[in-house]
Design a protein around this motif. Structure first.
Motif, mmCIF file in Angstrom:
data_model
loop_
_atom_site.group_PDB
_atom_site.id
_atom_site.type_symbol
_atom_site.label_atom_id
_atom_site.label_comp_id
_atom_site.label_asym_id
_atom_site.label_seq_id
_atom_site.Cartn_x
_atom_site.Cartn_y
_atom_site.Cartn_z
ATOM 1 N N GLU A 1 55.640 16.419 36.052
ATOM 2 C CA GLU A 1 53.833 16.310 34.932
ATOM 3 C C GLU A 1 53.996 17.343 34.494
ATOM 4 O O GLU A 1 54.218 18.475 34.889
ATOM 5 C CB GLU A 1 52.771 15.654 35.319
ATOM 6 C CG GLU A 1 52.363 14.552 35.513
ATOM 7 C CD GLU A 1 51.436 14.603 36.412
ATOM 8 O OE1 GLU A 1 51.250 14.716 37.327
ATOM 9 O OE2 GLU A 1 50.860 12.842 35.375
ATOM 10 N N GLY A 2 53.624 17.877 32.799
ATOM 11 C CA GLY A 2 52.981 19.077 32.699
ATOM 12 C C GLY A 2 51.590 18.696 32.637
ATOM 13 O O GLY A 2 50.314 17.793 32.480
ATOM 14 N N LYS B 1 50.508 14.517 31.977
ATOM 15 C CA LYS B 1 51.271 14.298 30.473
ATOM 16 C C LYS B 1 52.747 14.054 30.889
ATOM 17 O O LYS B 1 53.298 15.251 31.857
ATOM 18 C CB LYS B 1 51.168 15.255 29.235
ATOM 19 C CG LYS B 1 51.910 16.115 28.898
ATOM 20 C CD LYS B 1 51.473 16.899 27.448
ATOM 21 C CE LYS B 1 52.374 16.573 26.788
ATOM 22 N NZ LYS B 1 52.138 17.314 25.374
ATOM 23 N N PRO B 2 53.312 13.692 30.597
ATOM 24 C CA PRO B 2 54.949 13.574 31.505
ATOM 25 C C PRO B 2 55.727 14.309 30.815
ATOM 26 O O PRO B 2 55.383 15.125 29.461
ATOM 27 C CB PRO B 2 55.535 11.723 30.609
ATOM 28 C CG PRO B 2 54.358 11.041 30.070
ATOM 29 C CD PRO B 2 52.821 11.803 29.932
ATOM 30 N N ASP B 3 56.654 15.378 31.550
ATOM 31 C CA ASP B 3 57.693 16.481 31.353
ATOM 32 C C ASP B 3 58.796 16.231 32.006
ATOM 33 O O ASP B 3 58.335 15.450 33.108
ATOM 34 C CB ASP B 3 56.513 17.163 31.900
ATOM 35 C CG ASP B 3 57.501 18.305 31.800
ATOM 36 O OD1 ASP B 3 56.967 19.407 30.673
ATOM 37 O OD2 ASP B 3 59.043 19.105 31.404
ATOM 38 N N GLU B 4 59.750 16.060 31.381
ATOM 39 C CA GLU B 4 61.250 15.591 31.648
ATOM 40 C C GLU B 4 61.455 16.773 33.322
ATOM 41 O O GLU B 4 61.919 16.022 34.016
ATOM 42 C CB GLU B 4 62.180 15.952 30.811
ATOM 43 C CG GLU B 4 62.214 14.638 30.186
ATOM 44 C CD GLU B 4 62.913 14.682 29.165
ATOM 45 O OE1 GLU B 4 64.413 15.431 28.824
ATOM 46 O OE2 GLU B 4 62.943 13.841 27.626
ATOM 47 N N LYS C 1 59.443 18.919 35.010
ATOM 48 C CA LYS C 1 58.192 19.186 35.828
ATOM 49 C C LYS C 1 57.331 18.170 37.181
ATOM 50 O O LYS C 1 57.005 18.253 37.547
ATOM 51 C CB LYS C 1 56.726 19.893 35.354
ATOM 52 C CG LYS C 1 57.758 21.543 34.890
ATOM 53 C CD LYS C 1 56.763 22.610 34.534
ATOM 54 C CE LYS C 1 55.296 22.308 33.491
ATOM 55 N NZ LYS C 1 54.468 23.188 33.237
ATOM 56 N N VAL D 1 53.074 18.491 39.588
ATOM 57 C CA VAL D 1 53.399 19.550 38.277
ATOM 58 C C VAL D 1 54.750 19.873 39.407
ATOM 59 O O VAL D 1 54.368 20.573 40.831
ATOM 60 C CB VAL D 1 52.532 21.202 37.814
ATOM 61 C CG1 VAL D 1 53.724 21.432 37.243
ATOM 62 C CG2 VAL D 1 51.286 20.098 37.668
ATOM 63 N N ASP E 1 50.370 23.433 29.945
ATOM 64 C CA ASP E 1 51.437 23.664 28.683
ATOM 65 C C ASP E 1 50.849 23.257 27.344
ATOM 66 O O ASP E 1 51.523 23.668 25.948
ATOM 67 C CB ASP E 1 52.066 21.877 29.243
ATOM 68 C CG ASP E 1 53.292 22.304 30.490
ATOM 69 O OD1 ASP E 1 53.651 23.317 29.997
ATOM 70 O OD2 ASP E 1 52.249 21.818 31.006
ATOM 71 N N GLU E 2 49.773 23.321 27.371
ATOM 72 C CA GLU E 2 48.452 22.701 26.135
ATOM 73 C C GLU E 2 46.851 22.992 26.337
ATOM 74 O O GLU E 2 46.522 22.590 27.507
ATOM 75 C CB GLU E 2 49.090 21.104 25.830
ATOM 76 C CG GLU E 2 48.596 20.070 25.104
ATOM 77 C CD GLU E 2 49.183 18.856 24.096
ATOM 78 O OE1 GLU E 2 50.068 18.751 23.990
ATOM 79 O OE2 GLU E 2 48.317 17.430 25.581
ATOM 80 N N SER F 1 47.992 18.906 30.704
ATOM 81 C CA SER F 1 47.022 19.167 29.715
ATOM 82 C C SER F 1 46.204 19.436 29.639
ATOM 83 O O SER F 1 45.349 18.675 30.014
ATOM 84 C CB SER F 1 47.834 17.573 28.704
ATOM 85 O OG SER F 1 47.406 17.753 27.783
ATOM 86 N N ALA G 1 49.803 11.587 26.273
ATOM 87 C CA ALA G 1 51.082 11.394 25.957
ATOM 88 C C ALA G 1 51.255 10.321 25.143
ATOM 89 O O ALA G 1 52.109 9.501 24.298
ATOM 90 C CB ALA G 1 50.873 9.825 27.225
#
Ligand code: 7RM
Length: 651
Positions: free
Chosen positions: A563-564, A556-559, A561, A528, A600-601, A566, A626
């Motif tokens: 990685e986000g 989960k893919p995060d543009e 960071k 992260v 994030d989620e 979850s 994802a």
């Protein structure tokens, strides 16, 4: 509080410590930290001398010539030695009072019970060994065992060991497909199964699965079928035989033949992160020594103990701590067939109180289920016979540890958090309960004879409180010898990642007391915004929120960071999944760890996808987070319907 070595940032803040009581230490095999450290040092300085001395605890037909031959990455232990594993677990207990001691106290899920003394177990094993010979089994042949948790599973394993056949136990929850794959990979000639087994009041149709599997298994010639449930089955003439018919005709006289120390004892399949399962190969003397030695020290074994390991025999924990370790030590083993919540959620406490179990060894996933079900299930059960508790299989969240300590152990029983793997064969890192203070969430220190270390990619020891890779630096007797039929994969998976050391694929940190904190699989690490965070630490923060029973965290893919974070969260009974609670949980994680770990989620779910031994399958959750269809291997998943439910729950 957090520190980073450029590897894995460790943020866990646990500082509680629980020394063993004077009363416990004074009666223990190893009584103090100083005594443990002395033993560990002796073993590290002269490992061969140390293991040679330990090996005197086994009964040898011919003593070994050489303790260890090490040609990295291949080890041979006790070369030139000969013994019989089943004779070590049975025959040698028949000359004194242990002859009439209970070896197995068994309870079926419907409530039926059986007790087999060492003498009785010996007789059954001898007879079944003759059955195997009569249907063509020879030393070196592979035999698949696909049975419920009944004494016959142990009998079949020991009968194979007696005649030198290599068993491959397949957990009763596996599908026909998985059975066929394993039969074929092992090239098994004989398969042992039953008409069914009980689980939550229902019959698991094992023979039916076998019939399907056999359509695809090329090498199986003969099938032995145990009658357990009076469940109708189809028997194929000339191929399928009833266990009881064959036993009726078999002689009880079966002298134990000596086999080489390195004779293959069993293959056990374990799922790789991708692709086909790996057949982990264990051999005879080293494995038996590793399991019996660790069982004696870690559980501080006494002659009068009743030892209950709740694992299935189809898992390495069942092989090592229901069968080989305990029986080699002449222990009374408790064995239970069914589910922990059948007929009600207090079944385990009921069993402990009725049989006066003294050592209880279970998995964090089970402990979290008990917490979720609620403390009322403990009411009316006397757990005062317990003197020692254990855990295995996953990092245990400090909150679950504290619950186990207070509610099950009455703040009196030490807890041994035991780290090891199918590949290591026996426990590697664990407190010796009379010697080491425990800390909730730490497996503490390596056993004498085990040289475990936390290192960076180059194999350099990292500093205290810095995350890194857990490796083992020296060969040990119970280590796997290879992956059956694929030595190249063995070398590649375990011996190339960190040069010169056995790579465990787990992340860990060593604290200022030299205690090891396992942070989970290295592929369960989040990245992260440049920080490598262990998913397990975020999970621990979630689980210590009062309304949370269990949590699984994945990236989960995060543009922005990279990685986000979850989070999949299961709530304790009686709590509603609201948006306010989601917010509260996010804030809670920030408070516990810091803003870098803000989820994030958050998704609430009734259950998590797990392997059959209870490990959360984060790999599948990563795909769900994802938004991908899962492509990888799902054959080890316990309940397929969970995947569909998780997908339909998407926000
Ligand atoms: C015995 C068993 C092995 C993996 C291992 C770890 C995890 C097991 C602990 C643990 C933290 C523990 N064999 N693991 N025990 N993590 N603390 N006490 O589980 O082959 O099925 O799994 O399990 O990741 O590498 S196994």
């Amino acid at each position: 509080m957090s520190s980073s070595s450029g590897n894995i940032t460790s943020v866990l803040k646990e500082t509680r410590s629980f020394p063993p009581s004077q009363e416990f230490s004074s009666q223990a095999h190893v009584k103090s930290l100083a005594e443990y450290e002395k033993l560990w040092k002796e073993a590290a300085e002269e490992p061969e001398k140390f293991w040679a001395a330990q090996a005197d605890s086994l009964s040898w037909v011919k003593k070994w010539d050489k303790v260890l031959e090490w040609k990295e990455p291949h080890a041979k232990w006790f070369l030139g030695g000969k013994l019989n594993v089943s004779a070590n677990c049975l025959d040698r207990h028949l000359s004194g009072a242990r002859k009439n001691k209970a070896a197995i106290i068994w309870e079926g899920e419907p409530g039926d019970t059986r007790v087999l003394t060492y003498q009785m177990l010996h007789r059954e094993v001898c007879k079944f060994a003759n059955v195997l010979k009569n249907i063509g089994a020879k030393a070196g042949d592979r035999v698949t065992i696909y049975l419920p948790m009944v004494p016959e599973a142990v009998i079949a394993m020991l009968a194979c060991a007696r005649i030198g056949a290599t068993h491959s136990v397949i957990f009763g929850g596996f599908s026909a497909e998985a059975v066929a794959d394993r039969n074929n990979d092992a090239g098994a000639k004989i398969l042992i199964t039953s008409d069914g087994g009980w689980r939550r009041g229902k019959i698991i149709p094992l023979k039916e699965n076998v019939d399907q599997a056999l359509a695809k298994s090329k090498t199986i010639e003969k099938v032995v079928v145990l009658k357990r449930c009076a469940n109708p089955v189809t028997m194929k003439e000339g191929r399928d035989f009833w266990w009881h018919d064959l036993m009726d005709k078999a002689s009880a006289d079966c002298p134990a033949e000596p086999f080489d120390s390195e004779h293959p004892l069993f293959i056990l399949y374990t799922s790789g992160s991708t692709g086909k399962p790996k057949g982990i190969l264990h051999t005879s003397a080293g494995y038996l020594l590793g399991t019996s030695y660790s069982h004696r020290l870690v559980f501080d074994l006494k002659e009068e103990d009743i030892f209950w390991c709740t694992a299935d025999v189809g898992w390495i924990t069942g092989h090592s701590y229901i069968v080989y370790g305990p029986l080699c030590n002449g222990t009374t083993v408790m064995m239970y067939e069914g589910a922990p919540n059948h007929p009600k959620e207090d079944r385990f406490w009921d069993i402990i109180s009725r049989y006066s179990v003294s050592i209880f060894y279970t998995a964090p996933t089970a402990i979290r289920a008990f917490i979720k079900w609620g403390d009322q299930w403990l009411n009316g059960h006397d757990l005062s016979s317990l003197r020692l508790l254990g855990t295995v299989g996953e990092p245990i969240n400090p909150e679950a540890w504290m619950w186990y300590h207070k509610k099950i152990g009455a703040s009196r029983c030490p807890i041994v958090d035991t780290w090891w793997q199918t590949e290591t064969g026996s426990i590697m890192i664990s407190p010796l309960p009379g010697a080491l203070a425990t800390k909730p969430g730490s497996a503490t220190r390596p056993l004498p004879g085990v040289v475990a270390e936390v290192v960076d990619k180059q194999g350099n020891r990292v500093g205290d409180n810095q995350g890194g890779f857990l490796v083992v630096k020296k060969p040990w007797p119970a280590m796997l010898r290879t992956i059956y039929g694929d030595d190249a994969r063995y070398q590649e998976q375990y011996w190339t990642q960190v040069k010169g050391f056995y790579f465990t694929a787990d992340g860990a940190r060593r604290d200022e007391d030299q205690y090891l904190w396992i942070m989970g699989r290295v592929d369960d690490v989040l990245n992260v915004a440049g920080h490598r965070l262990s998913t397990m630490e975020v999970e621990s923060a979630l689980v210590n929120h009062p309304q949370v029973a269990e949590a699984a965290v994945v990236g989960k893919p995060d543009e922005i960071k990279g990685e986000g974070i979850s989070c999949f969260v299961t709530l304790k009974s009686g709590n509603a999944p609201t948006d306010e609670l989601k917010k509260a949980l996010r804030d809670h994680v920030v408070k516990e760890i810091g803003a870098l770990a803000r989820p994030d989620e958050i998704r609430f779910t009734e259950s998590l996808p797990k392997t059959r031994s209870g490990k959360i399958m984060r790999r599948l959750l990563r795909d769900i987070a994802a938004g991908k269809q899962t492509l990888g291997d799902t054959t080890t998943l316990e309940d397929y319907s969970i995947l569909a439910k998780l997908r339909s729950d998407e926000e």
